[in-house]
Design a protein around this motif. Structure first.
Motif, PDB file in Angstrom:
ATOM      1  N   ARG A 192      -9.404   6.144   1.906  1.00 15.17           N
ATOM      2  CA  ARG A 192      -9.465   5.497   0.608  1.00 15.17           C
ATOM      3  C   ARG A 192      -9.763   6.555  -0.447  1.00 15.17           C
ATOM      4  O   ARG A 192     -10.690   7.350  -0.287  1.00 15.17           O
ATOM      5  CB  ARG A 192     -10.561   4.446   0.642  1.00 15.17           C
ATOM      6  CG  ARG A 192     -10.637   3.610  -0.603  1.00 15.17           C
ATOM      7  CD  ARG A 192     -11.600   2.474  -0.404  1.00 15.17           C
ATOM      8  NE  ARG A 192     -11.105   1.462   0.517  1.00 15.17           N
ATOM      9  CZ  ARG A 192     -11.780   0.999   1.560  1.00 15.17           C
ATOM     10  NH1 ARG A 192     -12.955   1.473   1.839  1.00 15.17           N
ATOM     11  NH2 ARG A 192     -11.259   0.061   2.323  1.00 15.17           N
TER      12      ARG A 192
ATOM     13  N   ASN B 122     -15.557  -3.037 -10.086  1.00 17.74           N
ATOM     14  CA  ASN B 122     -16.064  -2.670  -8.764  1.00 17.74           C
ATOM     15  C   ASN B 122     -15.065  -1.799  -8.044  1.00 17.74           C
ATOM     16  O   ASN B 122     -13.869  -2.076  -8.037  1.00 17.74           O
ATOM     17  CB  ASN B 122     -16.315  -3.930  -7.917  1.00 17.74           C
ATOM     18  CG  ASN B 122     -17.417  -4.784  -8.487  1.00 17.74           C
ATOM     19  OD1 ASN B 122     -17.263  -5.979  -8.644  1.00 17.74           O
ATOM     20  ND2 ASN B 122     -18.517  -4.181  -8.833  1.00 17.74           N
ATOM     21  N   GLY B 123     -15.566  -0.746  -7.453  1.00 17.83           N
ATOM     22  CA  GLY B 123     -14.698   0.126  -6.664  1.00 17.83           C
ATOM     23  C   GLY B 123     -13.905   1.118  -7.477  1.00 17.83           C
ATOM     24  O   GLY B 123     -13.016   1.791  -6.954  1.00 17.83           O
ATOM     25  N   ALA B 124     -14.223   1.232  -8.777  1.00 20.16           N
ATOM     26  CA  ALA B 124     -13.455   2.138  -9.635  1.00 20.16           C
ATOM     27  C   ALA B 124     -13.734   3.606  -9.327  1.00 20.16           C
ATOM     28  O   ALA B 124     -12.916   4.475  -9.613  1.00 20.16           O
ATOM     29  CB  ALA B 124     -13.773   1.855 -11.098  1.00 20.16           C
ATOM     30  N   GLY B 125     -14.902   3.876  -8.753  1.00 26.31           N
ATOM     31  CA  GLY B 125     -15.248   5.260  -8.439  1.00 26.31           C
ATOM     32  C   GLY B 125     -16.413   5.797  -9.245  1.00 26.31           C
ATOM     33  O   GLY B 125     -16.709   6.994  -9.193  1.00 26.31           O
ATOM     34  N   LYS B 126     -17.103   4.927  -9.956  1.00 29.94           N
ATOM     35  CA  LYS B 126     -18.210   5.367 -10.819  1.00 29.94           C
ATOM     36  C   LYS B 126     -19.354   5.986 -10.005  1.00 29.94           C
ATOM     37  O   LYS B 126     -19.818   7.086 -10.304  1.00 29.94           O
ATOM     38  CB  LYS B 126     -18.754   4.183 -11.624  1.00 29.94           C
ATOM     39  CG  LYS B 126     -17.710   3.436 -12.425  1.00 29.94           C
ATOM     40  CD  LYS B 126     -18.303   2.273 -13.189  1.00 29.94           C
ATOM     41  CE  LYS B 126     -18.868   1.164 -12.317  1.00 29.94           C
ATOM     42  NZ  LYS B 126     -17.848   0.415 -11.538  1.00 29.94           N
ATOM     43  N   THR B 127     -19.779   5.259  -8.989  1.00 17.21           N
ATOM     44  CA  THR B 127     -20.882   5.759  -8.167  1.00 17.21           C
ATOM     45  C   THR B 127     -20.479   7.059  -7.472  1.00 17.21           C
ATOM     46  O   THR B 127     -21.265   7.999  -7.377  1.00 17.21           O
ATOM     47  CB  THR B 127     -21.286   4.690  -7.128  1.00 17.21           C
ATOM     48  OG1 THR B 127     -21.692   3.521  -7.837  1.00 17.21           O
ATOM     49  CG2 THR B 127     -22.416   5.161  -6.255  1.00 17.21           C
ATOM     50  N   THR B 128     -19.249   7.083  -7.000  1.00 11.79           N
ATOM     51  CA  THR B 128     -18.758   8.292  -6.340  1.00 11.79           C
ATOM     52  C   THR B 128     -18.884   9.502  -7.264  1.00 11.79           C
ATOM     53  O   THR B 128     -19.351  10.562  -6.851  1.00 11.79           O
ATOM     54  CB  THR B 128     -17.293   8.090  -5.909  1.00 11.79           C
ATOM     55  OG1 THR B 128     -17.222   6.920  -5.098  1.00 11.79           O
ATOM     56  CG2 THR B 128     -16.773   9.274  -5.142  1.00 11.79           C
TER      57      THR B 128
ATOM     58  N   HIS C 188     -20.909  -2.148 -16.072  1.00 14.61           N
ATOM     59  CA  HIS C 188     -19.783  -3.084 -16.128  1.00 14.61           C
ATOM     60  C   HIS C 188     -19.750  -3.754 -17.488  1.00 14.61           C
ATOM     61  O   HIS C 188     -18.851  -4.509 -17.792  1.00 14.61           O
ATOM     62  CB  HIS C 188     -19.957  -4.198 -15.093  1.00 14.61           C
ATOM     63  CG  HIS C 188     -19.904  -3.708 -13.693  1.00 14.61           C
ATOM     64  ND1 HIS C 188     -20.885  -3.981 -12.782  1.00 14.61           N
ATOM     65  CD2 HIS C 188     -18.992  -2.960 -13.057  1.00 14.61           C
ATOM     66  CE1 HIS C 188     -20.569  -3.417 -11.638  1.00 14.61           C
ATOM     67  NE2 HIS C 188     -19.432  -2.783 -11.776  1.00 14.61           N
TER      68      HIS C 188
HETATM   69  N1  LIG Z   1     -19.193   6.079   2.020  1.00 11.15           N
HETATM   70  C1  LIG Z   1     -18.014   5.524   1.783  1.00 11.15           C
HETATM   71  N2  LIG Z   1     -17.116   5.369   2.776  1.00 11.15           N
HETATM   72  C2  LIG Z   1     -15.912   4.818   2.548  1.00 11.15           C
HETATM   73  N3  LIG Z   1     -15.480   4.387   1.360  1.00 11.15           N
HETATM   74  C3  LIG Z   1     -16.310   4.506   0.317  1.00 11.15           C
HETATM   75  C4  LIG Z   1     -17.621   5.076   0.476  1.00 11.15           C
HETATM   76  N4  LIG Z   1     -18.217   5.069  -0.742  1.00 11.15           N
HETATM   77  C5  LIG Z   1     -17.337   4.519  -1.605  1.00 11.15           C
HETATM   78  N5  LIG Z   1     -16.187   4.183  -0.981  1.00 11.15           N
HETATM   79  C6  LIG Z   1     -14.999   3.591  -1.599  1.00 11.15           C
HETATM   80  O1  LIG Z   1     -14.661   4.340  -2.735  1.00 11.15           O
HETATM   81  C7  LIG Z   1     -14.241   3.484  -3.793  1.00 11.15           C
HETATM   82  C8  LIG Z   1     -15.079   3.743  -5.022  1.00 11.15           C
HETATM   83  O2  LIG Z   1     -16.392   3.305  -4.783  1.00 11.15           O
HETATM   84  P1  LIG Z   1     -17.581   3.456  -5.822  1.00 11.15           P
HETATM   85  O3  LIG Z   1     -18.812   3.033  -5.128  1.00 11.15           O
HETATM   86  O4  LIG Z   1     -17.545   4.819  -6.401  1.00 11.15           O
HETATM   87  O5  LIG Z   1     -17.183   2.395  -6.933  1.00 11.15           O
HETATM   88  P2  LIG Z   1     -17.986   1.902  -8.204  1.00 11.15           P
HETATM   89  O6  LIG Z   1     -17.130   2.147  -9.378  1.00 11.15           O
HETATM   90  O7  LIG Z   1     -19.340   2.495  -8.211  1.00 11.15           O
HETATM   91  O8  LIG Z   1     -18.078   0.352  -7.920  1.00 11.15           O
HETATM   92  P3  LIG Z   1     -19.231  -0.714  -8.282  1.00 11.15           P
HETATM   93  O9  LIG Z   1     -18.995  -1.140  -9.671  1.00 11.15           O
HETATM   94  O10 LIG Z   1     -18.991  -1.812  -7.316  1.00 11.15           O
HETATM   95  O11 LIG Z   1     -20.550  -0.045  -8.066  1.00 11.15           O
HETATM   96  C9  LIG Z   1     -14.347   2.072  -3.266  1.00 11.15           C
HETATM   97  O12 LIG Z   1     -13.077   1.657  -2.866  1.00 11.15           O
HETATM   98  C10 LIG Z   1     -15.274   2.202  -2.087  1.00 11.15           C
HETATM   99  O13 LIG Z   1     -14.961   1.249  -1.121  1.00 11.15           O
END
Ligand SMILES: Nc1ncnc2c1ncn2[C@@H]1O[C@H](COP(=O)(O)OP(=O)(O)OP(=O)(O)O)[C@@H](O)[C@H]1O
Ligand SMILES: [Mg+2]
Lengths: 321, 254
Positions: A26, A48-54, A203
């Motif tokens: 992914r 959700n899942g946009a990649g912010k936390t990443t 959000h």
């Molecule tokens: N440790 C991991 N293993 C596999 N996939 C991951 C992992 N961490 C994040 N992902 C995937 O990476 C993508 C981005 O996730 P991320 O947590 O960065 O989103 P986000 O923008 O912070 O979302 P949210 O608003 O829900 O916090 C998602 O599709 C998530 O499923």
């Protein structure tokens, strides 16, 4: 030099095998270029899942990028790890990440020591922070007895314990009541006045507009748009709409031909949605409806998701995967 | 040093608030009673030393493996590992400090087993107090270092907890604290030399005896050396494990 800089930043997670035994991967970040000058409060908005936390995790060095580069105050997060860590304060919200059996004060003191705050300063620093975040009254109680919002405030206090010039706040207001959320806005103002660089994910479009110097919209690991809050609110009102009940068909026809009206649709509940292409399109529509006796109506700001959909559509990008 | 202290203070505070974690200490008197009863230690002075020493060493080891061995895994599951790693500086001294706190507390095992022995009417005399003291300190050091290694080894596999038990009993057997080494098959015996607990137990047993202690320095060195090897392995593994978790993105384990 930018306080935060990423170039073609990519992060791919290899997920475990799915039910059919296929192992997939992914892409959480897909070529992100982001520059944040020192002293800027920068909002990162995305569903959700946009990649912010990443992105936050990569910048705080707890996650390694797959390719591309990221740097904080000119230090690369992979090769200059040791230089980056003292510069960054990170707040990953939620119930986790604290020692529940210990008091808020003990937690803070531990993280202060870990971040190299001199021992003689630790007591004063923790007390000041507990005060600043309204936790003084509960400072000596176990963290596991705190409410979610209180834990969140403790997370924020921890992020500041070593007085870092760069702060990464990942959804800092989840679980906070509206009053605390307002306090949070004031806090961001203070952090800005102190000259710190802040990257804050959320959000909540209104929150981003209220506290940020600039806002970046992300979706599916890509940057859609970077804008000032003014541009953002222009964007938002551009995608505004009017909702009304019990609009007769003949009136619907007349509304449809008004300038700035892009779409009119009535759903099965009898709610007519009138989508507008500009902010000045709303008054004539409202006037007409009221003249014709339609009183059950409202103007709506589009939600974040709607803005994304519009932006994505404008760019001819595919939604979802 | 500051990071070591930070770890030490954290763990002390955590232990003070979690008596549940100290359940291992409650097993020491029970084991002591069992061993005394099984060996009829009171009437067979040759075995009484072992009947008291073995539960103490076992308690020390179990505390290290169950309380200290869990540290990193626990932090990972509770989201505290991520901010710990995000802080500047190495994780090793923090973990060492925390394990140090556990080990220091574990000294109470000697008191427990001695007390139970005394209650059973057993009079143990430390004939070589200096050797005994040095042995106890060296054993604590080696136990802490080995626990640090185990703490790191337990991070990667899922369900690591099951290994905690399965490594302990073979170690006890190899170290000759439950049954004499001479009861083991020939081919196993050389392996004993690789266990710090074998040297520790031997040394402490000698220190309690009336005879002069042979090769005290050599045996002490063996304990410390094996401990140091454990500490080195722990530091090396910790670096590897953290890099791996940062690459996989599972430091936070969600
Ligand atoms: N440790 C991991 N293993 C596999 N996939 C991951 C992992 N961490 C994040 N992902 C995937 O990476 C993508 C981005 O996730 P991320 O947590 O960065 O989103 P986000 O923008 O912070 O979302 P949210 O608003 O829900 O916090 C998602 O599709 C998530 O499923
Ligand atoms: Mg997130």
């Amino acid at each position: 030099m930018n306080a935060i800089q990423t170039r073609a930043l990519r992060r791919v997670f290899t997920a475990g095998r799915d039910k059919r035994g296929k192992s997939g991967s992914r892409t959480a970040l897909d070529g992100v270029d982001l520059s944040i000058p020192p002293g800027e409060v920068h909002g990162l908005l995305g569903p959700n899942g946009a990649g912010k936390t990443t992105l936050c995790k990569i910048l705080s060095t707890v996650l390694v990028p797959t390719s591309g580069s990221a740097s904080v105050m000119g230090h690369d997060v992979v090769t200059g790890l040791a230089a980056v860590r003292p510069l960054v304060g990170c707040v990953f919200g939620g119930d986790r990440g604290l020692y529940g059996r210990l008091s808020g004060r003990k937690n803070l003191a531990y993280w202060a020591a870990l971040y190299g705050v001199p021992r003689r300063l630790i007591d004063g620093r923790t007390t000041t922070l507990l005060d600043r975040f309204g936790l003084a009254g509960r400072a000596d109680e176990r963290v596991e007895t705190y409410s979610r919002g209180m834990k969140q405030r403790l997370h924020l206090a921890r992020g500041l314990v070593h007085n870092p010039p760069v702060l990464l706040l990942d959804e800092p207001t989840t679980g906070m009541d509206p009053v605390s959320a307002m306090d949070f806005r004031r806090l961001i103002g203070e952090l800005r006045n102190e000259g710190r660089t802040v990257l804050v994910t959320t959000h909540d479009m209104a929150e981003a507009e209220a506290v940020c110097d600039r806002v970046t919209l992300v979706n599916d690991g890509r940057i859609l748009h970077s804008a000032s809050p003014q541009e953002l609110s222009a964007l938002v009102s551009r995608y505004g709409r009017v909702e009304a009940r019990n609009v007769p068909d003949t009136l619907t026809q007349r509304v449809r031909i008004l300038p700035g009206v892009t779409r009119v649709a009535t759903d099965t509940d009898g709610v007519t949605r009138i989508e507008l292409a500009s902010a000045d399109a709303a008054p004539p529509v409202l006037r007409l409806l009221i003249e014709r006796g339609v009183t059950d109506l409202a103007t709506c700001r589009p939600g974040l998701e709607e803005v994304y959909l519009h932006l994505i559509a404008d760019r001819g990008m595919e939604v979802g995967r | 040093m500051n990071r070591y202290l930070a770890g030490f203070r954290l763990q002390t505070a955590l232990l003070r608030r979690a008596f549940g974690d100290l359940h291992t200490l409650l097993t020491v008197p029970v084991y002591t009673l069992i061993f005394l009863a099984m060996t009829d230690g009171v009437h067979r002075p040759g075995l009484s030393t072992d009947a008291v020493l073995a539960p103490a060493l076992m308690g020390l080891w179990f505390m290290a493996v169950f309380t200290a061995g869990d540290l990193i895994v626990w932090d990972r599951h509770h989201g505290t590992l991520e901010p710990t790693v995000a802080a500047p500086g190495s994780l090793a001294p923090v973990i060492t400090g925390r394990i140090g706190a556990v080990t220091l507390l574990s000294f109470v095992v000697y008191v427990e087993s001695w007390a139970v022995g005394a209650g059973y009417g057993l009079r143990l005399t430390v004939h070589h107090p200096l050797v005994f003291l040095a042995g106890v300190v060296a054993t604590a050091f080696a136990t802490a270092c080995t626990a640090a290694m185990i703490a790191t080894l337990l991070v990667l596999p899922r369900n690591a907890q099951i290994y905690q038990n399965s490594v302990s009993w073979p170690l006890f057997l190899l170290s000759g604290i439950i049954v004499p080494i001479s009861a083991l098959p020939d081919w196993l015996r050389p392996l004993s030399r690789l266990s710090f607990l074998y040297w520790s137990a031997g040394l402490l047993r000698s220190a309690l005896g009336t005879h002069p202690v042979d090769d005290a320095l050599l045996r002490l060195t063996a304990v410390v050396l094996l401990g140091t090897v454990g500490a080195g392995a722990a530091a090396f593994l910790l670096r590897k494990v953290l890099t791996r978790l940062r690459v996989l993105g599972t430091l936070g384990y969600s």
